[in-house]
Design an enzyme around this catalytic site. Structure first.
Site, PDB file in Angstrom:
ATOM      1  N   CYS A   1       0.854  -1.152   0.253  1.00  0.00           N
ATOM      2  CA  CYS A   1       0.166   0.108   0.027  1.00  0.00           C
ATOM      3  C   CYS A   1       0.918   1.216  -0.095  1.00  0.00           C
ATOM      4  O   CYS A   1       1.606   1.637   0.875  1.00  0.00           O
ATOM      5  CB  CYS A   1      -0.777  -0.011   1.215  1.00  0.00           C
ATOM      6  SG  CYS A   1      -1.800   1.599   1.647  1.00  0.00           S
TER       7      CYS A   1
ATOM      8  N   CYS B   1      -0.086   3.987   2.789  1.00  0.00           N
ATOM      9  CA  CYS B   1       0.408   3.358   4.043  1.00  0.00           C
ATOM     10  C   CYS B   1       1.836   3.593   4.327  1.00  0.00           C
ATOM     11  O   CYS B   1       2.078   4.286   5.347  1.00  0.00           O
ATOM     12  CB  CYS B   1       0.191   1.881   4.090  1.00  0.00           C
ATOM     13  SG  CYS B   1      -1.387   1.106   3.847  1.00  0.00           S
TER      14      CYS B   1
END
Length: 107
Positions: free
Chosen positions: A34, A37
């Protein structure tokens, strides 16, 4: 990679580290693949450093613990959830400034 102030939450330690914690816990539901993230990681690390002793901060990899992600309705990452007394007290999905994240979570 999680910094020294960040706890790594797993299926095995979630109950003891989060649900049974005597202090509030900020869980960053994340994934290695991600991109957002990775953008949020330094913000979460800063929160962890600045709140030692008053807030436990950690990451949970949704790919390693899909049932926990499902249990707490994590449909996108990053999602941060604040737990107080073992209960979900606030959540925020996406990347935000430290100030906005703390405000949205009610910290």
């Amino acid at each position: 990679m999680a910094g020294e102030h960040i706890v790594t939450f797993t299926n095995e330690n979630f109950e003891s580290e989060v649900i049974n914690s005597p202090i509030p816990v900020l869980v960053d539901f994340t994934a290695t693949w991600c991109g957002p993230c990775k953008q949020l990681a330094p913000i979460v690390e800063t929160i962890a450093k600045e709140s030692q002793g008053t807030l436990k901060v950690g990451k949970l990899d949704i790919d390693a613990a899909p049932k926990l992600a499902q249990k707490y309705n994590v449909r996108a990452v990053p999602t941060c959830i604040l737990f107080r007394g073992g209960e979900k007290a606030g959540s925020y999905t996406g990347v935000a400034s430290k100030e906005k994240l703390l405000r949205e979570l009610g910290v």
